[in-house]
Design a protein around this motif. Structure first.
Motif, PDB file in Angstrom:
ATOM      1  N   THR A 194       0.830  -1.201   0.000  1.00 48.72           N
ATOM      2  CA  THR A 194       0.000   0.000   0.000  1.00 48.72           C
ATOM      3  C   THR A 194       0.867   1.255   0.000  1.00 48.72           C
ATOM      4  N   GLN A 231      -4.116  -6.280  -2.660  1.00 47.45           N
ATOM      5  CA  GLN A 231      -5.388  -6.996  -2.711  1.00 47.45           C
ATOM      6  C   GLN A 231      -5.155  -8.511  -2.666  1.00 47.45           C
ATOM      7  N   ARG A 232      -4.125  -8.977  -3.349  1.00 48.17           N
ATOM      8  CA  ARG A 232      -3.789 -10.412  -3.328  1.00 48.17           C
ATOM      9  C   ARG A 232      -3.443 -10.853  -1.901  1.00 48.17           C
TER      10      ARG A 232
END
Length: 83
Positions: free
Chosen positions: A33, A42-43
């Motif tokens: 991030t 996200q993964r």
């Protein structure tokens, strides 16, 4: 975390691995991030969710086992009362 309190003895190694995966996933999500790499973040969030689900299933397994044990005790004659 006291694994013996929350998980069955045979499930403790799996729970420890899932817990380590959660900690690692959180670190990687933060790192990705900060680098604006939202696809990898996200993964890692999906991996985090899977590990949390696994811990929840293992904890439920212990709680359900305790309830079944208590149910068994309550439904069996205890023979402590006079006949």
């Amino acid at each position: 975390m006291n694994f013996e309190e929350h998980f069955l003895e045979q499930d403790i190694p799996i729970a420890e691995l899932a817990f380590k995966n959660i900690a690692g996933s959180l670190e990687l999500i933060n790192s990705y991030t900060n680098k604006s790499d939202f696809m990898n973040a996200q993964r890692m969030a999906l991996s985090l969710t899977k590990s949390l689900t696994e811990l929840d299933k293992l904890a439920y397994k212990k709680r359900a086992g305790n309830r079944m044990y208590l149910h068994h005790l309550l439904n069996q004659p205890q023979r402590w009362y006079p006949m």
